[in-house]
Design a protein around this motif. Sequence first.
Motif, PDB file in Angstrom:
ATOM      1  N   VAL A 247       0.851  -1.196   0.000  1.00  0.00           N
ATOM      2  CA  VAL A 247       0.000   0.000   0.000  1.00  0.00           C
ATOM      3  C   VAL A 247       0.882   1.240   0.000  1.00  0.00           C
ATOM      4  N   ARG A 248       0.582   2.158  -0.931  1.00  0.00           N
ATOM      5  CA  ARG A 248       1.322   3.413  -1.007  1.00  0.00           C
ATOM      6  C   ARG A 248       0.353   4.586  -0.939  1.00  0.00           C
ATOM      7  N   ASP A 249       0.847   5.698  -0.481  1.00  0.00           N
ATOM      8  CA  ASP A 249       0.045   6.923  -0.423  1.00  0.00           C
ATOM      9  C   ASP A 249       0.569   7.881  -1.478  1.00  0.00           C
ATOM     10  N   ASP A 250      -0.323   8.288  -2.395  1.00  0.00           N
ATOM     11  CA  ASP A 250       0.071   9.219  -3.438  1.00  0.00           C
ATOM     12  C   ASP A 250      -1.067  10.212  -3.638  1.00  0.00           C
ATOM     13  N   PRO A 251      -0.846  11.495  -3.410  1.00  0.00           N
ATOM     14  CA  PRO A 251      -1.936  12.471  -3.527  1.00  0.00           C
ATOM     15  C   PRO A 251      -2.500  12.582  -4.938  1.00  0.00           C
ATOM     16  N   ASP A 252      -1.731  12.179  -5.944  1.00  0.00           N
ATOM     17  CA  ASP A 252      -2.215  12.248  -7.316  1.00  0.00           C
ATOM     18  C   ASP A 252      -2.956  10.979  -7.727  1.00  0.00           C
ATOM     19  N   ALA A 253      -3.157  10.054  -6.788  1.00  0.00           N
ATOM     20  CA  ALA A 253      -3.848   8.808  -7.102  1.00  0.00           C
ATOM     21  C   ALA A 253      -5.042   8.571  -6.189  1.00  0.00           C
ATOM     22  N   ARG A 254      -5.420   9.580  -5.420  1.00  0.00           N
ATOM     23  CA  ARG A 254      -6.492   9.389  -4.449  1.00  0.00           C
ATOM     24  C   ARG A 254      -7.861   9.388  -5.140  1.00  0.00           C
ATOM     25  N   SER A 255      -8.827   8.770  -4.498  1.00  0.00           N
ATOM     26  CA  SER A 255     -10.195   8.861  -4.986  1.00  0.00           C
ATOM     27  C   SER A 255     -10.818  10.170  -4.508  1.00  0.00           C
ATOM     28  N   GLY A 256     -11.913  10.577  -5.141  1.00  0.00           N
ATOM     29  CA  GLY A 256     -12.609  11.777  -4.720  1.00  0.00           C
ATOM     30  C   GLY A 256     -12.011  13.069  -5.207  1.00  0.00           C
ATOM     31  N   MET A 257     -11.139  13.035  -6.215  1.00  0.00           N
ATOM     32  CA  MET A 257     -10.585  14.255  -6.784  1.00  0.00           C
ATOM     33  C   MET A 257     -11.678  15.018  -7.526  1.00  0.00           C
ATOM     34  N   SER A 258     -11.531  16.318  -7.614  1.00  0.00           N
ATOM     35  CA  SER A 258     -12.492  17.130  -8.355  1.00  0.00           C
ATOM     36  C   SER A 258     -12.318  16.903  -9.851  1.00  0.00           C
ATOM     37  N   ALA A 259     -13.304  17.340 -10.618  1.00  0.00           N
ATOM     38  CA  ALA A 259     -13.222  17.199 -12.068  1.00  0.00           C
ATOM     39  C   ALA A 259     -11.978  17.882 -12.616  1.00  0.00           C
ATOM     40  N   GLN A 260     -11.693  19.088 -12.148  1.00  0.00           N
ATOM     41  CA  GLN A 260     -10.535  19.811 -12.665  1.00  0.00           C
ATOM     42  C   GLN A 260      -9.232  19.117 -12.293  1.00  0.00           C
ATOM     43  N   GLU A 261      -9.163  18.588 -11.078  1.00  0.00           N
ATOM     44  CA  GLU A 261      -7.952  17.866 -10.671  1.00  0.00           C
ATOM     45  C   GLU A 261      -7.737  16.644 -11.550  1.00  0.00           C
ATOM     46  N   ILE A 262      -8.800  15.910 -11.846  1.00  0.00           N
ATOM     47  CA  ILE A 262      -8.689  14.720 -12.697  1.00  0.00           C
ATOM     48  C   ILE A 262      -8.268  15.112 -14.105  1.00  0.00           C
ATOM     49  N   VAL A 263      -8.907  16.141 -14.653  1.00  0.00           N
ATOM     50  CA  VAL A 263      -8.565  16.596 -15.999  1.00  0.00           C
ATOM     51  C   VAL A 263      -7.104  17.028 -16.062  1.00  0.00           C
ATOM     52  N   ASP A 264      -6.682  17.805 -15.064  1.00  0.00           N
ATOM     53  CA  ASP A 264      -5.295  18.290 -15.057  1.00  0.00           C
ATOM     54  C   ASP A 264      -4.315  17.122 -15.007  1.00  0.00           C
ATOM     55  N   ARG A 265      -4.625  16.128 -14.174  1.00  0.00           N
ATOM     56  CA  ARG A 265      -3.715  14.988 -14.044  1.00  0.00           C
ATOM     57  C   ARG A 265      -3.664  14.167 -15.331  1.00  0.00           C
ATOM     58  N   LEU A 266      -4.816  13.930 -15.946  1.00  0.00           N
ATOM     59  CA  LEU A 266      -4.843  13.157 -17.185  1.00  0.00           C
ATOM     60  C   LEU A 266      -4.133  13.902 -18.313  1.00  0.00           C
ATOM     61  N   CYS A 267      -4.313  15.207 -18.373  1.00  0.00           N
ATOM     62  CA  CYS A 267      -3.627  15.989 -19.392  1.00  0.00           C
ATOM     63  C   CYS A 267      -2.117  15.943 -19.175  1.00  0.00           C
ATOM     64  N   TRP A 268      -1.683  16.025 -17.919  1.00  0.00           N
ATOM     65  CA  TRP A 268      -0.256  15.928 -17.633  1.00  0.00           C
ATOM     66  C   TRP A 268       0.286  14.557 -18.033  1.00  0.00           C
ATOM     67  N   LEU A 269      -0.458  13.483 -17.714  1.00  0.00           N
ATOM     68  CA  LEU A 269      -0.027  12.148 -18.132  1.00  0.00           C
ATOM     69  C   LEU A 269       0.068  12.056 -19.646  1.00  0.00           C
ATOM     70  N   GLY A 270      -0.898  12.668 -20.342  1.00  0.00           N
ATOM     71  CA  GLY A 270      -0.835  12.681 -21.793  1.00  0.00           C
ATOM     72  C   GLY A 270       0.425  13.350 -22.313  1.00  0.00           C
ATOM     73  N   GLU A 271       0.863  14.406 -21.637  1.00  0.00           N
ATOM     74  CA  GLU A 271       2.092  15.095 -22.031  1.00  0.00           C
ATOM     75  C   GLU A 271       3.318  14.206 -21.827  1.00  0.00           C
ATOM     76  N   GLN A 272       3.242  13.266 -20.909  1.00  0.00           N
ATOM     77  CA  GLN A 272       4.353  12.329 -20.682  1.00  0.00           C
ATOM     78  C   GLN A 272       4.364  11.197 -21.700  1.00  0.00           C
ATOM     79  N   GLY A 273       3.288  11.073 -22.487  1.00  0.00           N
ATOM     80  CA  GLY A 273       3.218  10.020 -23.492  1.00  0.00           C
ATOM     81  C   GLY A 273       2.160   8.978 -23.236  1.00  0.00           C
TER      82      GLY A 273
END
Length: 306
Positions: A247-273
């Motif tokens: 079990v690991r704790d990662d603030p970018d992998a938590r449940s209950g993120m807002s829509a904007q937080e999820i969008v921002d994270r997915l867009c950032w992942l897309g930039e990584q490839g």
Amino acid sequence: MKFIFNLPHMLRLKATMQPWEAEVTGSDQTRMAKRADELGYDMIAVPEHFAIPREHVELSGPHYLQSTVAQAYLAGATTRIRLNSCITVLPLQHPLVLAKSLATADWMSSGRMNVTFGVGWLQREFELLGVPFHERGRIADEYLAAIIELWTSENPRFEGRYVAFDDIAVEPKPIQKPHLPVWIGGDADGALRRAARYATGWWSFLTPPEQLADRIEFIKSQPEYDGRPFDVVHGMATRRVGEGHAVRDDPDARSGMSAQEIVDRLCWLGEQGVTVSAVPLPAVSGVDEYLDYAQWVIEEIKPRVP
């Protein structure tokens, strides 16, 4: 970005599972897969293990399906969504049998199968099935070459250390040409070299997101990589699971993120490839509430992610 629908009760990882998921039945899964198909999710992926050593049950859980059987069943329950595995443990299955199983599922589903192969990590599982654990990488390379030969040749022939065949006919061939998409799961250099040689996708597990771009570049720098289209999978909840399912704790992998937080994270992942991802299951009470959330993801998140 393509979206994976996380089907509950495919496994019981301590790092990610909520209590209600253990009560999800096969009938519930069928209903949920149909709904994911209707909503426009791109893929369902099935984890696989054959036996979990007792000392690993607390973290890994005891519940896993056989990936190809589950993929074929889910394909029969749906009409358009693709079915993948995450992962199929390649060295533990004879390539003649596995090639036949996957080709059958692809043929009967009108070409909706993917497969993600990995070499496995549970040594006791290998011992139970009589497969040498420390040779699993070499076995996987040979089995994968044999499977592709079986899928693509009208007169398949193979001579290797671990498998050999000649003078046989094997049909049906996969509907997809030259064969159903093969992705590779794993993070070691050997897995990435295998992906460069054989695959059209890589499923990362333990690679930190900040290192994804470098690892993708490593794959594409290999002499075997020929410039073919290439998918990269990194689920948002992946960082909650460490080596050995710790079990690991990662603030970018938590449940209950807002829509904007999820969008921002997915867009950032897309930039990584990253080209394929999944949103973590939120804290919900059951199947219907989860399906409502899944609909929200498709309506509110997916249109905002390139």
